[in-house]
Design an enzyme around this catalytic site. Structure first.
Site, PDB file in Angstrom:
ATOM      1  N   GLU A  21      38.401  34.915  34.072  1.00  0.00           N
ATOM      2  CA  GLU A  21      38.661  35.582  35.346  1.00  0.00           C
ATOM      3  C   GLU A  21      37.384  35.807  36.144  1.00  0.00           C
ATOM      4  O   GLU A  21      37.286  36.725  36.950  1.00  0.00           O
ATOM      5  CB  GLU A  21      39.419  36.899  35.123  1.00  0.00           C
ATOM      6  N   HIS A  46      42.324  38.350  38.740  1.00  0.00           N
ATOM      7  CA  HIS A  46      41.384  37.716  39.654  1.00  0.00           C
ATOM      8  C   HIS A  46      41.659  36.220  39.731  1.00  0.00           C
ATOM      9  O   HIS A  46      41.811  35.564  38.707  1.00  0.00           O
ATOM     10  CB  HIS A  46      39.939  37.939  39.185  1.00  0.00           C
ATOM     11  N   LYS A  81      45.108  46.291  40.343  1.00  0.00           N
ATOM     12  CA  LYS A  81      44.057  45.694  41.174  1.00  0.00           C
ATOM     13  C   LYS A  81      44.212  44.174  41.175  1.00  0.00           C
ATOM     14  O   LYS A  81      44.433  43.561  40.126  1.00  0.00           O
ATOM     15  CB  LYS A  81      42.671  46.053  40.630  1.00  0.00           C
TER      16      LYS A  81
END
Length: 253
Positions: free
Chosen positions: A86, A143, A170
């Site tokens: 990531e 991510h 997130k």
């Protein structure tokens, strides 16, 4: 949506909070950066432990975390081992990732840990449950450094993190064009208005995505990352400039 409170910081209330990453390869550099951050307008500090050369030595990690707590005082600390898959600096086996995060959570030195949401459901749930048992909050993250998925997929991933028990979902994505930034902002707005029981953090990376790091209060992102020295991701801007823009937007609302 209730804010997440860490020490005296309320994430999800008022202007987006500013988090500054510590990106250092050794303890001396880490301490120097932490000392410099104490004089800046920051709300949280993220220790990017994947940069730390001795991160696979548990004793060294806990000693460094203790030193950070001593230097930073009441500034909340987010512990993050960003894996290579990531965008981080090092690869790590899932069982070692779990053990490292739980050991740091149990140490009492940090206030939040970052858990990559797609490490594996059972691993993620054990880390979340273990952190919560220690009174540590969890940022579940994802991510994508290659692209920006469709809006529906972004919202789905954020909802999934929330369902798994994360305190703060997130997501960070890479725009291939300016329209991708709009996709990220639209997903943030939909999540915050229609689905969120928790604060959320979103960002579009690189130069095109800078606006997403500034406009969180408008679209629903509760925290943004600013640089104090070396940036930990493309598109981060200096803390003092970031603070000024966030205040302008906040005062205009």
């Amino acid at each position: 949506m209730n804010p997440v409170i860490v020490r005296n910081v309320k994430i999800g209330e008022g202007s987006p909070k500013i988090c500054v990453p510590i990106v250092a390869e050794d303890e001396a550099s880490m301490e120097k950066m932490a000392e410099s951050i104490c004089g800046l307008p920051v709300d949280l500090v993220e220790w990017r432990a994947d940069w730390f050369q001795q991160v696979f030595c548990r004793e060294k990690v806990l000693a460094a975390a203790g030193k950070l707590r001593e230097i930073l005082g009441e500034i909340p600390i987010l512990f993050t081992f960003r894996t290579a898959k990531e965008g981080g600096e090092k690869a790590i086996a899932p069982e070692d990732y779990e053990a490292l995060n739980l050991a740091v959570a149990e140490s009492g030195y940090v206030d939040l840990i970052d858990v990559e949401a797609f490490t594996g459901d059972e691993t993620v749930r054990r880390i979340i449950d273990g952190a919560h048992a220690c009174g540590v909050k969890v940022v579940a993250s994802n991510h994508d450094f290659a692209k920006t998925p469709p809006k529906e997929e972004l919202v789905c991933r954020l909802c999934r993190m929330q369902e798994m028990g994360a305190d703060i979902p997130k997501i960070a994505v890479m725009p291939r064009c300016r329209r991708d930034v709009l996709t990220l902002l639209a997903a943030t707005l939909e999540m915050s208005e229609q689905h969120a029981d928790t604060p959320v953090i979103t960002m579009s990376m690189a130069s095109d995505g800078v606006i997403s790091r500034l406009a969180g209060e408008v679209f629903g992102s509760a925290l943004t990352f600013g640089a104090a020295g070396r940036a930990s991701a493309p598109g981060q801007i200096g803390v003092e400039d970031l603070k000024q823009v966030l205040e302008i937007i906040h005062e205009s609302r």
